[in-house]
Scaffold this active site. Sequence first.
Site, short mmCIF file in Angstrom:
data_model
loop_
_atom_site.label_atom_id
_atom_site.label_comp_id
_atom_site.label_asym_id
_atom_site.label_seq_id
_atom_site.Cartn_x
_atom_site.Cartn_y
_atom_site.Cartn_z
N ALA A 95 6.40 -20.97 -46.51
CA ALA A 95 6.55 -20.05 -45.32
C ALA A 95 6.75 -20.34 -44.16
O ALA A 95 7.53 -20.36 -43.43
CB ALA A 95 4.47 -20.62 -45.43
N GLU A 132 2.49 -17.44 -67.81
CA GLU A 132 0.85 -18.35 -67.30
C GLU A 132 -0.31 -17.95 -67.55
O GLU A 132 -0.02 -16.09 -67.70
CB GLU A 132 0.80 -19.24 -66.01
CG GLU A 132 2.65 -20.11 -66.15
CD GLU A 132 2.73 -20.41 -64.76
OE1 GLU A 132 2.96 -22.28 -64.44
OE2 GLU A 132 2.28 -19.82 -63.73
N HIS A 172 -8.70 -26.03 -59.57
CA HIS A 172 -7.71 -25.99 -60.99
C HIS A 172 -8.08 -26.56 -62.04
O HIS A 172 -8.70 -27.82 -61.94
CB HIS A 172 -6.41 -26.02 -61.14
CG HIS A 172 -4.75 -26.19 -61.71
ND1 HIS A 172 -5.29 -26.60 -63.44
CD2 HIS A 172 -4.40 -25.54 -61.75
CE1 HIS A 172 -3.85 -26.12 -63.82
NE2 HIS A 172 -3.69 -25.44 -63.04
N ARG A 179 -8.05 -19.09 -64.63
CA ARG A 179 -8.00 -20.68 -63.79
C ARG A 179 -9.88 -20.09 -63.75
O ARG A 179 -10.54 -21.23 -63.76
CB ARG A 179 -7.20 -21.11 -62.63
CG ARG A 179 -6.14 -21.15 -63.10
CD ARG A 179 -5.23 -22.24 -61.92
NE ARG A 179 -4.13 -21.41 -62.66
CZ ARG A 179 -3.33 -22.11 -61.38
NH1 ARG A 179 -3.06 -22.33 -59.92
NH2 ARG A 179 -1.47 -22.14 -61.89
N HIS A 195 -7.68 -26.98 -55.72
CA HIS A 195 -6.47 -26.78 -55.68
C HIS A 195 -6.03 -25.41 -54.90
O HIS A 195 -4.59 -26.28 -54.36
CB HIS A 195 -6.32 -26.32 -56.99
CG HIS A 195 -4.40 -26.00 -57.99
ND1 HIS A 195 -4.01 -26.63 -57.77
CD2 HIS A 195 -3.97 -24.56 -57.88
CE1 HIS A 195 -2.70 -26.32 -57.89
NE2 HIS A 195 -2.82 -25.16 -58.16
N ARG A 252 -6.69 -16.27 -57.30
CA ARG A 252 -5.33 -15.74 -57.53
C ARG A 252 -4.84 -16.34 -58.41
O ARG A 252 -4.75 -17.55 -60.00
CB ARG A 252 -4.54 -18.07 -56.91
CG ARG A 252 -2.78 -17.35 -56.90
CD ARG A 252 -2.75 -18.61 -55.88
NE ARG A 252 -3.09 -20.08 -56.04
CZ ARG A 252 -2.08 -20.49 -57.02
NH1 ARG A 252 -0.85 -20.39 -56.47
NH2 ARG A 252 -2.48 -22.06 -57.24
C1 LIG Z 1 -0.05 -29.30 -57.42
C2 LIG Z 1 0.15 -28.42 -56.74
C3 LIG Z 1 0.49 -27.44 -57.74
C4 LIG Z 1 1.16 -26.36 -57.49
N1 LIG Z 1 2.00 -24.96 -57.70
C5 LIG Z 1 2.27 -23.85 -58.24
C6 LIG Z 1 3.14 -23.45 -58.17
O1 LIG Z 1 3.00 -23.42 -59.33
N2 LIG Z 1 3.06 -22.26 -58.51
C7 LIG Z 1 2.37 -21.31 -57.25
O2 LIG Z 1 2.84 -19.85 -56.35
N3 LIG Z 1 1.95 -22.07 -55.98
C8 LIG Z 1 1.92 -23.65 -56.56
N4 LIG Z 1 0.75 -23.98 -55.94
C9 LIG Z 1 0.70 -23.61 -54.68
C10 LIG Z 1 1.54 -23.49 -53.09
O3 LIG Z 1 2.44 -24.40 -53.47
C11 LIG Z 1 1.36 -22.95 -52.07
O4 LIG Z 1 0.15 -22.24 -52.01
C12 LIG Z 1 1.98 -23.46 -51.42
O5 LIG Z 1 3.30 -24.07 -51.33
C13 LIG Z 1 2.13 -23.59 -49.52
O6 LIG Z 1 2.68 -23.41 -49.07
P1 LIG Z 1 2.56 -23.31 -47.26
O7 LIG Z 1 3.34 -23.41 -46.93
O8 LIG Z 1 1.94 -22.14 -46.51
O9 LIG Z 1 1.96 -24.82 -46.94
P2 LIG Z 1 2.31 -26.35 -47.53
O10 LIG Z 1 3.43 -25.91 -48.60
O11 LIG Z 1 1.31 -27.16 -48.10
O12 LIG Z 1 3.27 -27.11 -45.72
C14 LIG Z 1 2.07 -26.59 -44.96
C15 LIG Z 1 2.89 -27.48 -44.07
O13 LIG Z 1 2.01 -28.25 -42.25
C16 LIG Z 1 2.42 -28.73 -41.75
N5 LIG Z 1 0.79 -28.65 -40.89
C17 LIG Z 1 -0.71 -29.23 -41.36
N6 LIG Z 1 -0.68 -29.00 -40.89
C18 LIG Z 1 -0.05 -28.97 -39.46
C19 LIG Z 1 -0.58 -29.47 -38.23
N7 LIG Z 1 -1.38 -29.35 -36.96
N8 LIG Z 1 0.85 -29.70 -36.74
C20 LIG Z 1 2.06 -29.43 -37.68
N9 LIG Z 1 2.44 -28.87 -39.03
C21 LIG Z 1 1.01 -29.24 -39.87
C22 LIG Z 1 2.50 -30.09 -42.83
O14 LIG Z 1 3.02 -31.14 -42.64
C23 LIG Z 1 3.37 -28.87 -43.82
O15 LIG Z 1 4.79 -29.36 -43.21
C24 LIG Z 1 1.02 -25.72 -55.92
C25 LIG Z 1 0.23 -26.18 -55.23
C26 LIG Z 1 -0.25 -27.81 -55.39
C27 LIG Z 1 -1.26 -28.55 -54.64
#
Ligand SMILES: Cc1cc2nc3c(=O)[nH]c(=O)nc-3n(C[C@H](O)[C@H](O)[C@H](O)COP(=O)(O)OP(=O)(O)OC[C@H]3O[C@@H](n4cnc5c(N)ncnc54)[C@H](O)[C@@H]3O)c2cc1C
Length: 494
Positions: free
Chosen positions: A15, A115, A228, A275, A336, A371
């Site tokens: 994101a 899936e 999960h 799930r 999860h 989800r």
């Molecule tokens: C094991 C696993 C498998 C998954 N498989 C899938 C899949 O196959 N398909 C799918 O669609 N989704 C999947 N998901 C879900 C998906 O990966 C996540 O929902 C998505 O990647 C979230 O992206 P994000 O950018 O919101 O957060 P994240 O990728 O978690 O990034 C969060 C960021 O915020 C930063 N951060 C947090 N707090 C602070 C702070 N206070 N100050 C500064 N930085 C901060 C962190 O350092 C990190 O860089 C999976 C999740 C997991 C855990």
Amino acid sequence: MKNEYDVLIAGTGVAGLYAALNFDPEVRVLVLSKKEVGICNSMLAQGGVAAVVDKTNDDYRLHIADTLIAGGYKNDLRSLEILVNEGPEDVLRLIKEMGVEFDRDETMNISMTLEGGHSRRRILHHKDSTGREITEKLLAAARSKPNIKILEYAHLATLTRSGGGFWAGVLVNGEFQYISCSYCILCTGGIGRVYAYTTNSATATGDGITLAYELGARIKNLRLIQFHPTAFAAAQGRERFLISEAVRGEGALLLNCHGERFMHRYDERGELAPRDVVSRSIMLETARTGSDKFYLDITGRGEDFIRNRFPMIYKRCLEEGVDITRKYIPVFPCQHYLMGGIDVNVYGDTTVDRLYAAGECSHTGVHGRNRLASNSLLEALVFARRCTYDISRRMRHEESGVDGPPPAPPAGSRQLPKGYRTAIRSIMQKAWFVIPDYEAVREGIVQAKEILEDLRNGDYAVTSDYLEAKSLATICTIILNEVLENQGKEDLLD
Ligand SMILES: Cc1cc2nc3c(=O)[nH]c(=O)nc-3n(C[C@H](O)[C@H](O)[C@H](O)COP(=O)(O)OP(=O)(O)OC[C@H]3O[C@@H](n4cnc5c(N)ncnc54)[C@H](O)[C@@H]3O)c2cc1C
């Protein structure tokens, strides 16, 4: 006073990075990563990203219908239509503009997998490490842009609204400093670390949700947590390794302690039920058999297929002593994913002026009660991009600039006592894991409130440990209060 940055983005997952890349080159963007950039949930995503790119065999309406079924028809239809209609273009941009490689068949067409809950093969994937492939390519693209600055070990600690912008208090390598910005996008990911056992990365402590809550933003549906069904049942360790949904999609059987299939007792869709249904079935089967031993059996697909299709899962299981080409994989549910979060409109705008949120920390309403697999990477892409539309539009006609100097820096000096985070995790694990325990919920609310009050008033030094403990206590309090308020309602499946 002119702000140092036009936009501050907290988070370097899918994101945060995709949002940064969608701004025009003249927009000055700062992206913060609490730890090193590789530690986030995006890097862990295995299964893939769901999108209707094959319009011959699939249809937007089917993707919407599948998502509604998984979400118990509690989804926000407008957001869902945007997700499904706009998402394929974002996924294609990943390929064309960022060089993301998805697996292809022998004729070089993108090969889609299935899936749980999907009625069509519509999951684009890069073997079983799709999240790593996407995040690394986004990171490389962001690093090549002169207008984007990425700061590692930069923990967003405080956020204060001031005039046309924010004062952001950031711990950079442990040193507190203020940075001014005109707009802020929270992309801080999930809350998995509020549980004793989770698939989530160490950064998933709900910081962005806590900061937004403290600013008065509306937080929605934090009780809606996805457990999960098939995390690797390791003997120890907090972070549980995920055995992707795609393993069941490719034919793995789910077995109980007697080595028998059991899903048909609970749902006609069997192993490919959504799930929440599979997790709940495992808990009911545990009660029926008196055993918490469950297994996935993929041996029927043969060694070549398994090693080629699931190289990471194969390798990780081997490290745990299980050769999945020959043996059952021990599995059990764990925390999860978070469906709720900071409530946003279809442009990622929160109820606080100039504050936006995208990705797992936000609540767009697309997922409803549960989800559908592989919809979250898609949500992160689509709504992160939409935040940038709204901010860019506002930048053209709004004055920006904080009013006067920043607030006094936090002055606490006491060291945080050990054990607060562990205490919160055991409260959550007992109170709300797959099936809520309302007595434990009531006790947990009292305990979490005491911890939170001490953290707020205890004159503690502002360190990353302290901030994470405060986030976990805040998140735990919000979730348990919501669970209690919703006792007896269908969305908790109790
Ligand atoms: C094991 C696993 C498998 C998954 N498989 C899938 C899949 O196959 N398909 C799918 O669609 N989704 C999947 N998901 C879900 C998906 O990966 C996540 O929902 C998505 O990647 C979230 O992206 P994000 O950018 O919101 O957060 P994240 O990728 O978690 O990034 C969060 C960021 O915020 C930063 N951060 C947090 N707090 C602070 C702070 N206070 N100050 C500064 N930085 C901060 C962190 O350092 C990190 O860089 C999976 C999740 C997991 C855990």
